[in-house]
Design a protein around this motif. Structure first.
Motif, mmCIF file in Angstrom:
data_model
loop_
_atom_site.group_PDB
_atom_site.id
_atom_site.type_symbol
_atom_site.label_atom_id
_atom_site.label_comp_id
_atom_site.label_asym_id
_atom_site.label_seq_id
_atom_site.Cartn_x
_atom_site.Cartn_y
_atom_site.Cartn_z
ATOM 1 N N GLN A 128 1.245 -1.442 -0.499
ATOM 2 C CA GLN A 128 -0.516 -0.379 0.283
ATOM 3 C C GLN A 128 0.488 1.523 0.263
ATOM 4 O O GLN A 128 1.846 1.510 0.880
ATOM 5 N N ASP A 130 -0.662 4.552 -0.827
ATOM 6 C CA ASP A 130 -1.491 5.241 -1.464
ATOM 7 C C ASP A 130 -1.544 6.921 0.161
ATOM 8 O O ASP A 130 -1.900 5.543 1.023
ATOM 9 N N LYS A 131 -1.271 7.238 0.207
ATOM 10 C CA LYS A 131 -0.799 8.197 1.519
ATOM 11 C C LYS A 131 -2.729 8.114 2.051
ATOM 12 O O LYS A 131 -2.759 8.240 3.224
ATOM 13 N N ALA A 132 -3.255 8.948 0.810
ATOM 14 C CA ALA A 132 -4.475 8.854 1.494
ATOM 15 C C ALA A 132 -5.471 6.984 2.283
ATOM 16 O O ALA A 132 -5.863 7.756 2.941
ATOM 17 N N GLU A 133 -5.138 6.936 1.489
ATOM 18 C CA GLU A 133 -5.553 5.912 2.070
ATOM 19 C C GLU A 133 -4.475 4.844 3.673
ATOM 20 O O GLU A 133 -5.546 4.599 4.788
ATOM 21 N N ASP A 135 -3.724 6.682 5.535
ATOM 22 C CA ASP A 135 -4.463 7.963 6.485
ATOM 23 C C ASP A 135 -5.554 6.854 7.042
ATOM 24 O O ASP A 135 -6.053 6.817 8.196
ATOM 25 N N ILE A 136 -6.200 6.611 6.685
ATOM 26 C CA ILE A 136 -7.513 6.132 6.557
ATOM 27 C C ILE A 136 -7.140 4.606 7.393
ATOM 28 O O ILE A 136 -8.275 4.849 8.610
ATOM 29 N N ILE A 137 -6.503 4.157 6.928
ATOM 30 C CA ILE A 137 -6.023 2.378 7.658
ATOM 31 C C ILE A 137 -5.367 2.888 8.828
ATOM 32 O O ILE A 137 -5.448 2.632 10.052
ATOM 33 N N ARG A 140 -8.763 4.593 11.060
ATOM 34 C CA ARG A 140 -8.969 3.361 11.384
ATOM 35 C C ARG A 140 -8.432 2.762 12.554
ATOM 36 O O ARG A 140 -9.413 1.607 13.725
#
Length: 266
Positions: A128, A130-133, A135-137, A140
């Motif tokens: 992974q 993608d920085k935005a993804e 951030d979500i992980i 969460r």
């Protein structure tokens, strides 16, 4: 604290599919036997407790499930452990297996990284980018570990600068970052205060809806508060497995179980 236990929904987890199957498990370190003759099933979305005094074989059991024999030439594992019906000794991609089985060790073992990177490391290693993804992980997992509100403004700080209880919750968040199907905790409350212990217990009650949990603990009342079923290990053997409350108030197969949970030895 007892009242909190009364509010935990108890389930007949034995009707659920088997997540982890153990048959005739024996573990040896050189000529020394740590565990032998162990057989039981752990079911999906079950909190399965393992209690017993020191040197009963509890941690060795977790090591076998986590395939640590791959990295310890003195450790020999016989018998069968299946995960989702697959014999783990025949799984070639051990690291892939470990991504599905998260482990939280007795003391906070924070990586020398920021809070953010402690959680983001495993997803990055899995590809992974993608920085935005990411951030979500991170948000969460920290939220699921009941830590987000306390660290959201200092994600760049070293994880080792957190309090002991926060570090322990960070290790849970890190384990969750791999989206495991099975989460194993080994004496998670040793290094944390009672208030933090209860917060982590609340986290585990919520997580059971998403993952299967194995809880190794020397605190029999903690097992009573959390576990659907509990195994009692003693001197390298599994003495019995039963519905947790039955071990305290119902009939037991072996009087040593009742003696242990009532504090007569251990």
């Amino acid at each position: 604290m007892v009242a909190a236990a009364d509010t935990l929904e108890r389930r007949d987890t034995t009707q659920a599919p088997v997540k982890l199957g153990v048959r005739d498990l024996a573990i040896r370190y050189g000529s020394e036997t740590a565990l032998e003759g162990v057989s039981f099933d752990i079911h999906e979305h079950e909190i399965f407790g393992i209690i017993g005094p020191a040197n009963a074989g509890k941690t060795s059991f977790l090591k076998a499930v986590n395939r640590m024999d791959m990295f310890n030439t003195d450790m020999n594992v016989d018998g069968t452990i299946t995960f989702n019906g697959v014999d783990i000794s025949k799984v070639r991609n051990v690291y892939g297996l470990r991504r599905r089985i998260g482990v939280v060790f007795p003391l906070p073992v924070g990586l020398p990284l920021s809070v953010y990177d402690n959680v983001a490391l495993a997803p990055r290693l899995a590809g992974q980018k993608d920085k935005a993804e990411l951030d979500i992980i991170v948000e969460r997992c920290l939220t699921r570990a009941a830590l987000w509100d306390e660290v959201k403004d200092r994600l760049d700080s070293l994880g080792s600068m957190l309090s002991g209880g926060q570090q322990q919750r960070l290790t849970i968040a890190r384990a969750l970052s791999q989206d495991p199907e099975l989460l194993m905790l080994d004496e998670f409350s040793i290094a944390v205060d009672p208030v933090t212990t209860m917060r982590i217990e609340d986290v585990l009650k919520e997580l059971r809806n998403e993952v299967t949990i194995i809880l190794v603990t020397n605190l029999v009342q903690q097992a009573r508060r959390l576990a659907d079923r509990t195994a009692f290990f003693l001197e390298g053997r599994c003495v019995e497995v039963g519905v947790t409350e039955d071990l305290f108030t119902g009939e037991v197969q072996d009087q040593r179980t009742r003696d242990y949970v009532e504090g007569r030895f251990g």
